[in-house]
Design a protein around this motif. Structure first.
Motif, short mmCIF file in Angstrom:
data_model
loop_
_atom_site.label_atom_id
_atom_site.label_comp_id
_atom_site.label_asym_id
_atom_site.label_seq_id
_atom_site.Cartn_x
_atom_site.Cartn_y
_atom_site.Cartn_z
N THR A 100 1.03 -1.20 0.07
CA THR A 100 -0.08 -0.08 -0.08
C THR A 100 0.99 1.28 -0.19
O THR A 100 2.05 1.09 0.16
CB THR A 100 -0.80 0.14 1.29
OG1 THR A 100 -1.90 1.08 1.19
CG2 THR A 100 -0.16 0.24 2.53
N HIS A 244 -7.20 9.43 -11.08
CA HIS A 244 -5.81 8.73 -11.08
C HIS A 244 -5.02 9.00 -9.96
O HIS A 244 -4.09 8.44 -9.51
CB HIS A 244 -4.99 8.90 -12.39
CG HIS A 244 -5.73 8.23 -13.53
ND1 HIS A 244 -5.01 8.64 -14.97
CD2 HIS A 244 -6.53 7.39 -13.70
CE1 HIS A 244 -5.80 7.89 -15.73
NE2 HIS A 244 -6.60 7.17 -14.99
N ARG A 245 -5.46 9.97 -9.11
CA ARG A 245 -4.72 10.45 -8.05
C ARG A 245 -5.33 11.49 -6.99
O ARG A 245 -6.68 11.74 -7.49
CB ARG A 245 -3.43 11.29 -8.72
CG ARG A 245 -3.80 12.75 -9.09
CD ARG A 245 -2.49 13.54 -9.67
NE ARG A 245 -2.96 14.55 -10.18
CZ ARG A 245 -1.92 15.36 -10.85
NH1 ARG A 245 -0.61 15.06 -10.76
NH2 ARG A 245 -2.41 16.64 -11.44
N LYS A 259 -0.74 9.08 -5.16
CA LYS A 259 -1.55 7.86 -5.93
C LYS A 259 -2.63 7.54 -5.12
O LYS A 259 -2.80 7.65 -3.84
CB LYS A 259 -0.58 6.84 -6.41
CG LYS A 259 -0.05 6.17 -5.22
CD LYS A 259 0.90 5.14 -5.88
CE LYS A 259 1.62 4.22 -4.59
NZ LYS A 259 2.62 3.41 -5.16
N THR A 262 -5.61 2.11 -3.59
CA THR A 262 -5.69 0.81 -4.31
C THR A 262 -6.04 0.82 -5.88
O THR A 262 -6.15 2.00 -6.35
CB THR A 262 -6.88 0.10 -3.89
OG1 THR A 262 -8.03 0.35 -4.17
CG2 THR A 262 -6.92 -0.21 -2.36
N GLY A 263 -5.28 0.00 -6.70
CA GLY A 263 -5.47 0.02 -8.23
C GLY A 263 -6.91 -0.04 -8.38
O GLY A 263 -7.23 0.55 -9.52
N ALA A 264 -7.93 -0.37 -7.58
CA ALA A 264 -9.29 -0.30 -8.11
C ALA A 264 -9.68 1.12 -8.15
O ALA A 264 -10.83 1.41 -8.77
CB ALA A 264 -10.05 -1.26 -7.03
N ARG A 266 -8.29 3.50 -9.46
CA ARG A 266 -8.10 4.25 -10.69
C ARG A 266 -9.10 3.90 -11.90
O ARG A 266 -9.45 2.54 -12.05
CB ARG A 266 -6.83 3.82 -11.15
CG ARG A 266 -5.42 4.24 -10.44
CD ARG A 266 -4.25 3.72 -11.03
NE ARG A 266 -4.06 4.04 -12.35
CZ ARG A 266 -3.39 5.08 -12.80
NH1 ARG A 266 -2.86 5.74 -11.85
NH2 ARG A 266 -3.16 5.22 -14.16
N ARG A 267 -9.88 4.97 -12.35
CA ARG A 267 -11.15 4.78 -13.07
C ARG A 267 -11.43 5.80 -13.80
O ARG A 267 -11.07 6.65 -13.56
CB ARG A 267 -12.29 4.22 -12.05
CG ARG A 267 -12.57 5.41 -11.23
CD ARG A 267 -13.56 4.95 -9.89
NE ARG A 267 -14.21 5.94 -9.24
CZ ARG A 267 -13.44 6.74 -8.16
NH1 ARG A 267 -12.26 6.30 -7.91
NH2 ARG A 267 -14.03 7.62 -7.45
N LYS A 358 -12.72 -2.26 -4.33
CA LYS A 358 -11.90 -3.36 -4.62
C LYS A 358 -12.73 -4.42 -5.04
O LYS A 358 -12.19 -5.21 -5.82
CB LYS A 358 -11.04 -3.53 -3.45
CG LYS A 358 -12.11 -4.22 -2.30
CD LYS A 358 -10.99 -4.23 -1.05
CE LYS A 358 -11.78 -4.69 0.09
NZ LYS A 358 -10.86 -5.00 1.31
#
Length: 421
Positions: A100, A244-245, A259, A262-264, A266-267, A358
């Protein structure tokens, strides 16, 4: 391979050495009669030799056999690492391994310092028993008075420390194995409806707060995401918004872009025409800064300074109070966005993706009651669509039999009746 050593006697006595008076044919060593006689020795998978003392030769040999067998099956546990203090496992092993961002790691460090270290400081990781693990979880609600989702989240972090210790071959099993985690109590979400949001927007004392409030109701952005929204992330022609941030604050460092957790998160969020027009109007009236660390930032305070989280919360609560509405939080606008999608029949997986969750299970757990309400709306839509003019019945009267060609199953039934006749 491991082997057993007799500590009380020399394995290679010199010629002419005096025989031991207690054990025939043996030559006493310097430690004869001191401590346990037998020592087990074996080499671990890491190449280091491990030793242990035993009262009998059989016990020592059993230990060697046990450890050699564990190495062959891959179940070997390092007894030395099990003696590592819990605080060292948490901060030197578990925390660096957590996938993380650094800001979240600081939050995790604070959780451990508040709830775990005061209870088990100085304890070796192998020494924690399941009964103690269960008692510690109870302290979260009794001693520390945590409520809502916090006890479950806190316990989940601590349980992951011991899970990693098992994977790292420090302990054979986690003391939390078989111990039920604190019940996850999700608060009942009651977001404002569209009429209320419009009323709150009308009470804004500056265009900045009005546009941010309405835009958030149309996109479901988190506080840090909308405060960190920049011009280059708004795509006017395809009518989309890239998330994205986020904008974060750290004491001693101030505000900066970071950032997402989590990657989820980013959308890309589709924008309706109202959101596009709103942004175009605001940007034309209040152009974002063109230079500096916050160049392109859409929503700023006078002088191009970024908006703090507490400042946004204060402005929003003042708008709610002025509108005579409930004291909503900024995050409730995110819940409002989700409720509108759900009421409109949006797929749960799509709702989860729009919110940056997520997984869809997390979304369903939070908004389960809203999905239930959406099911009732579906039934009402179907009832209204199939109602006949002047029909006031609520239940099925006599259902007319279909006319025309018989279904295949009915045709077979008729053929069987004729054969039986």
């Amino acid at each position: 391979m491991g082997y057993v050593v007799d500590r009380w006697h020399l394995s290679r006595p010199p010629d002419g050495a005096t025989e031991c008076g207690e054990h025939k044919g043996k030559v006493a060593s310097a430690c004869h009669g001191q401590g346990k006689r037998w020592q087990s020795r074996y080499e671990g998978p890491d190449g280091k030799e491990r030793t242990a003392l035993w009262r009998t030769q059989t016990e020592a040999q059993n230990e060697v056999n046990k450890q050699e067998g564990a190495k062959l099956t891959g179940s070997w546990i390092d007894p030395d690492r099990g003696k590592t203090p819990i605080e060292k496992v948490v901060f030197d092993i578990w925390l660096p391994a957590t996938a993380t961002i650094e800001r979240t790691k600081r939050e995790y460090r604070g959780v451990m310092n508040r709830y775990l270290i005061p209870e088990w400081e100085g304890r070796e990781i192998w020494s924690i028993r399941p009964s103690e693990a269960s008692a510690w979880q109870n302290l979260l609600t009794t001693k520390y008075e945590l409520a809502g989702t916090t006890p479950n989240r806190t316990a989940r972090l601590v349980r992951s420390v011991f899970t990693l210790a098992v994977l790292d071959r420090m302990i054979p099993t986690s003391p939390f194995m078989g111990v039920k985690a604190p019940t996850l109590v999700e608060p009942q979400i009651e977001p404002p409806d569209i009429a209320t949001v419009r009323l709150i927007v009308d009470q804004a004392h500056h265009d900045r707060w009005a546009v941010m409030t309405e835009l958030d109701a149309l996109t479901g952005l988190r506080s840090g995401e909308i405060r960190g929204l920049c011009l280059d992330k708004v795509n006017f022609l395809p009518r989309t918004l890239d998330v994205h941030r986020q904008l974060v604050y750290e004491p001693g460092k101030g505000h900066y872009f970071d950032k997402l957790k989590t990657g989820a998160g980013r959308r890309t969020i589709p924008l309706n025409q109202r959101a596009v027009d709103l942004l175009a109007w605001y940007i034309a009236k209040y152009p974002p800064p063109t230079s500096g660390p916050f160049a392109g930032l859409l929503f700023t305070m006078p002088g191009g300074k970024p908006i703090g989280e507490s400042t946004l919360d204060w402005a929003f609560k003042a708008m709610c109070a002025k509108a005579g509405a409930k004291a909503y939080r900024w995050h409730d606008l995110r819940h409002h966005f989700a409720s509108v999608l759900i009421a409109g029949g949006e797929n749960p997986k799509v709702v989860s993706r729009r919110l940056g969750h997520k997984d869809v299970a997390f979304t369903m757990r939070i908004y389960a009651h809203l999905f239930t309400e959406a099911e009732e709306q579906t039934r009402s839509v179907l009832d209204a669509a199939w109602a006949t003019p002047g029909d006031t019945q609520t239940g099925p009267a006599e259902i007319p039999r279909p006319t025309g060609r018989k279904p295949e199953s009915m045709a077979r039934k008729g053929a069987l009746t004729q054969v039986n006749a």
